[in-house]
Scaffold this motif. Structure first.
Motif, PDB file in Angstrom:
ATOM      1  N   SER A 101       0.827  -1.196   0.000  1.00 32.38           N
ATOM      2  CA  SER A 101       0.000   0.000   0.000  1.00 32.38           C
ATOM      3  C   SER A 101       0.866   1.252   0.000  1.00 32.38           C
ATOM      4  O   SER A 101       2.075   1.208   0.272  1.00 32.38           O
ATOM      5  N   ARG A 135      -4.973   8.290  -0.824  1.00 37.01           N
ATOM      6  CA  ARG A 135      -4.796   6.947  -1.394  1.00 37.01           C
ATOM      7  C   ARG A 135      -3.972   6.041  -0.469  1.00 37.01           C
ATOM      8  O   ARG A 135      -3.398   5.066  -0.915  1.00 37.01           O
ATOM      9  N   HIS A 137      -4.424   3.691   1.513  1.00 41.10           N
ATOM     10  CA  HIS A 137      -4.692   2.254   1.600  1.00 41.10           C
ATOM     11  C   HIS A 137      -4.678   1.562   0.235  1.00 41.10           C
ATOM     12  O   HIS A 137      -4.859   0.345   0.166  1.00 41.10           O
ATOM     13  N   GLN A 138      -4.467   2.316  -0.830  1.00 44.30           N
ATOM     14  CA  GLN A 138      -4.394   1.731  -2.174  1.00 44.30           C
ATOM     15  C   GLN A 138      -3.047   1.046  -2.386  1.00 44.30           C
ATOM     16  O   GLN A 138      -2.027   1.462  -1.829  1.00 44.30           O
ATOM     17  N   ARG A 142      -1.661   0.670  -8.298  1.00 45.95           N
ATOM     18  CA  ARG A 142      -2.863   1.317  -8.842  1.00 45.95           C
ATOM     19  C   ARG A 142      -2.671   2.820  -9.027  1.00 45.95           C
ATOM     20  O   ARG A 142      -3.564   3.502  -9.516  1.00 45.95           O
TER      21      ARG A 142
END
Length: 243
Positions: A101, A135, A137-138, A142
């Motif tokens: 992440s 972002r 936790h992305q 991505r």
């Protein structure tokens, strides 16, 4: 900054030579970076700029020469020890861990700096780069290329460097993203951090830097304050291959 460099160098590079096998690519470069100074190295691709940065960071060995940081000789030091000393390099090419992440990528940046898992530093990075907070936790995979480069810079900054080295942060990115990174670097410089930048976008680099080195075929062809570099014709000859 007025046209006067601070007195004592933070980083001292003296007569550094770097070779890959028998091919020498850096032919005795000497340069300084001082605390709170934004220094840029300009030159055509293949001039030896990145190889010099890698030698400073301990990623490639020096054939000869010395690198001193805050008076300490870094010759033979491991990259981890150089990071602990206060030099952090953000490598060219959006180097992040794609399977982790955003937040875990940032936390990795605290490990080598002897502050393992220090979440207290995340707030400062999210303040500098709100897009990373959104972002957090992305997965890094991505993110766009620009967001990945911002993440790489954040990963470097969370280690609290005294000298941040940026190697071609503009590579393949939109001008807006490049401006964002260089604006943050300038703000950090005003707060006392030293910045050493290698960049192909000459005008953007000169807009932010205080002092510059022109590198040509592994040697320093000239050094001066950026306004002096703009006024001469050597920049065109070295960087653009003009006559």
């Amino acid at each position: 900054m007025a046209n006067q460099r601070p007195c004592a160098p933070l980083l001292e590079v003296r007569d550094v030579r770097v070779a890959y096998g028998k091919a020498e690519v850096v032919h005795g470069i000497s340069m300084d970076v001082r605390a709170g100074e934004f220094v840029v190295m300009l030159g055509r691709n293949g001039a030896g700029k990145s190889s010099l940065l890698h030698a400073i960071s301990g990623l490639v060995p020096m054939r000869t020469g010395t690198v001193r940081f805050e008076g300490r000789d870094l010759g033979g030091a491991r990259p981890r020890d150089i990071v602990k000393a206060g030099i952090i390099q953000v490598l060219e090419g959006h180097r992040v861990f794609h399977t982790l992440s955003v937040e875990d990528n940032l936390l990795i940046g605290t490990y080598a700096a002897n502050s393992r898992g220090d979440r207290g530093k995340l707030g400062r990075i999210y303040e500098l780069f709100p897009e990373l907070a959104e972002r957090r936790h992305q997965m890094a995979s991505r993110l766009s290329g620009g967001q990945q480069q911002i993440l790489a810079v954040g990963q470097g900054l969370i280690g609290d460097p005294k000298l941040l080295i940026l190697d071609e942060p503009s590579g393949g990115l939109a001008p807006m993203v490049v401006d964002r990174i260089l604006d943050v670097a300038s703000d950090l410089c005003r707060s006392g951090m030293a910045i050493l930048l290698v960049e192909q976008l000459v005008e953007k680099a000169l807009r932010h830097a205080h002092y510059g080195y022109l590198v040509e075929t592994g040697r320093v062809a000239a050094e001066a304050f950026v306004d002096e570099l703009r006024e001469g014709d050597l920049l065109q000859r070295v960087y653009l291959g003009g006559h």
